[in-house]
Design an enzyme around this catalytic site. Sequence first.
Site, PDB file in Angstrom:
ATOM      1  N   SER A 142      -4.303  40.132 -58.120  1.00 55.15           N
ATOM      2  CA  SER A 142      -4.062  38.755 -57.678  1.00 55.15           C
ATOM      3  C   SER A 142      -4.280  37.847 -58.875  1.00 55.15           C
ATOM      4  CB  SER A 142      -5.048  38.371 -56.568  1.00 55.15           C
ATOM      5  OG  SER A 142      -5.048  36.971 -56.367  1.00 55.15           O
ATOM      6  N   TYR A 156     -13.527  37.744 -53.329  1.00 51.99           N
ATOM      7  CA  TYR A 156     -12.138  38.185 -53.539  1.00 51.99           C
ATOM      8  C   TYR A 156     -11.825  38.259 -55.030  1.00 51.99           C
ATOM      9  CZ  TYR A 156      -7.025  38.346 -52.942  1.00 51.99           C
ATOM     10  OH  TYR A 156      -5.693  38.702 -52.978  1.00 51.99           O
TER      11      TYR A 156
HETATM   12  P1  NAD Z   1      -1.351  41.399 -45.439  1.00 50.91           P
HETATM   13  O1  NAD Z   1      -2.675  41.069 -44.829  1.00 50.91           O
HETATM   14  O2  NAD Z   1      -0.117  40.847 -44.817  1.00 50.91           O
HETATM   15  O3  NAD Z   1      -1.206  42.944 -45.621  1.00 50.91           O
HETATM   16  C1  NAD Z   1      -2.261  43.687 -46.172  1.00 50.91           C
HETATM   17  C2  NAD Z   1      -1.968  45.131 -45.978  1.00 50.91           C
HETATM   18  O4  NAD Z   1      -3.150  45.853 -46.306  1.00 50.91           O
HETATM   19  C3  NAD Z   1      -1.622  45.437 -44.548  1.00 50.91           C
HETATM   20  O5  NAD Z   1      -0.618  46.421 -44.495  1.00 50.91           O
HETATM   21  C4  NAD Z   1      -2.916  45.960 -44.001  1.00 50.91           C
HETATM   22  O6  NAD Z   1      -2.764  46.876 -42.957  1.00 50.91           O
HETATM   23  C5  NAD Z   1      -3.487  46.647 -45.228  1.00 50.91           C
HETATM   24  N1  NAD Z   1      -4.916  46.784 -45.080  1.00 50.91           N
HETATM   25  C6  NAD Z   1      -5.865  45.830 -45.026  1.00 50.91           C
HETATM   26  N2  NAD Z   1      -7.069  46.386 -44.804  1.00 50.91           N
HETATM   27  C7  NAD Z   1      -6.842  47.715 -44.726  1.00 50.91           C
HETATM   28  C8  NAD Z   1      -7.678  48.822 -44.502  1.00 50.91           C
HETATM   29  N3  NAD Z   1      -8.983  48.701 -44.299  1.00 50.91           N
HETATM   30  N4  NAD Z   1      -7.107  50.047 -44.488  1.00 50.91           N
HETATM   31  C9  NAD Z   1      -5.778  50.218 -44.688  1.00 50.91           C
HETATM   32  N5  NAD Z   1      -4.943  49.206 -44.891  1.00 50.91           N
HETATM   33  C10 NAD Z   1      -5.478  47.979 -44.902  1.00 50.91           C
HETATM   34  O7  NAD Z   1      -1.474  40.938 -46.943  1.00 50.91           O
HETATM   35  P2  NAD Z   1      -0.419  40.853 -48.138  1.00 50.91           P
HETATM   36  O8  NAD Z   1      -0.284  39.432 -48.458  1.00 50.91           O
HETATM   37  O9  NAD Z   1       0.776  41.679 -47.881  1.00 50.91           O
HETATM   38  O10 NAD Z   1      -1.325  41.513 -49.285  1.00 50.91           O
HETATM   39  C11 NAD Z   1      -1.005  42.717 -49.956  1.00 50.91           C
HETATM   40  C12 NAD Z   1      -1.771  42.754 -51.267  1.00 50.91           C
HETATM   41  O11 NAD Z   1      -1.369  41.638 -52.068  1.00 50.91           O
HETATM   42  C13 NAD Z   1      -3.285  42.647 -51.119  1.00 50.91           C
HETATM   43  O12 NAD Z   1      -3.921  43.509 -52.044  1.00 50.91           O
HETATM   44  C14 NAD Z   1      -3.558  41.197 -51.467  1.00 50.91           C
HETATM   45  O13 NAD Z   1      -4.863  41.002 -51.964  1.00 50.91           O
HETATM   46  C15 NAD Z   1      -2.506  40.955 -52.524  1.00 50.91           C
HETATM   47  N6  NAD Z   1      -2.184  39.536 -52.720  1.00 50.91           N
HETATM   48  C16 NAD Z   1      -1.605  38.789 -51.725  1.00 50.91           C
HETATM   49  C17 NAD Z   1      -1.327  37.443 -51.979  1.00 50.91           C
HETATM   50  C18 NAD Z   1      -0.694  36.554 -50.937  1.00 50.91           C
HETATM   51  O14 NAD Z   1      -0.644  35.327 -51.160  1.00 50.91           O
HETATM   52  N7  NAD Z   1      -0.191  37.066 -49.853  1.00 50.91           N
HETATM   53  C19 NAD Z   1      -1.648  36.879 -53.219  1.00 50.91           C
HETATM   54  C20 NAD Z   1      -2.246  37.660 -54.186  1.00 50.91           C
HETATM   55  C21 NAD Z   1      -2.499  38.998 -53.926  1.00 50.91           C
END
Ligand code: NAD
Length: 247
Positions: A142, A156
């Site tokens: 991130s 985070y």
């Molecule tokens: P989301 O919450 O929509 O999806 C997260 C995914 O991780 C889901 O498929 C969920 O099932 C899985 N997950 C969470 N906890 C879990 C667990 N204990 N066991 C197995 N799977 C688990 O989030 P997203 O936005 O798609 O995020 C995906 C990645 O991108 C993450 O690592 C997040 O930190 C990173 N990210 C997201 C953003 C954003 O703005 N959306 C920004 C920076 C980084």
Amino acid sequence: MTDPLHGKAALVTGGSRGIGAAIAQRLAADGADVAITYARSPEAAQQVLAAIKAKGVRGEGIAADAADAAAMTALVPRVVERLGRLDILVNNAGIFFTGPLEQASDDEFRRMIDVNVRAVFLAGRGAARVMGPGGRIINVGSIAGERAPFPGLGLYSMSKFAVAGLTQAWARDLAPKQITVNCIQPGPIATDMNPADGPFADAQRQMVPLGRLGKPTEIAAIVAMLARPEASFITGATLNVDGGMLA
Ligand code: NAD
């Protein structure tokens, strides 16, 4: 180039929704067989698997809670059992929460480490044991792994700095095997974790020079680029895909 990932096997953690679902479908569209993990949503995982298989490749869903060390240790061997090999690991599963330092609990600290860091370590170690030359480990970090752009991000940010650190160290460790390790650092992306109509969305749009939240497919495209054979000289890199937020 059509099907640049033909014959490759990929694993995407947290592939049932959001960025992970977009990555899994993109790798399948590029010709890879794809395994996804999910924790609590078999129905959502089934939908993503149907989309993967519709591209004419193999799709496998594996229930594996990223917070469960035993499940994460067993994960890569399970994928190899089902797909025969592993060429591309995308450590995507992650959790996000914010809060004031004074109120952060020991349990929150542990959960953030378990899901966002330990699971990455365990899957990465598993991949290092089985991947051959040309292997790819792509960690989803991130921009909070480079800066803490607003308050309350301690746990985070800590976890995503750790992901960036593992990426750099593993790039050196695995270079002799011709396995590359890179980290994509998304800015605000519209997903369930960060809804486009959520309470922080407008503030985020103002922090992003391009003036909008990103789309999961815009992260997936960069993962696909790093996964290709022609990306063989990029390793140890962090790529900010953030609409210019950290510029
Ligand atoms: P989301 O919450 O929509 O999806 C997260 C995914 O991780 C889901 O498929 C969920 O099932 C899985 N997950 C969470 N906890 C879990 C667990 N204990 N066991 C197995 N799977 C688990 O989030 P997203 O936005 O798609 O995020 C995906 C990645 O991108 C993450 O690592 C997040 O930190 C990173 N990210 C997201 C953003 C954003 O703005 N959306 C920004 C920076 C980084």
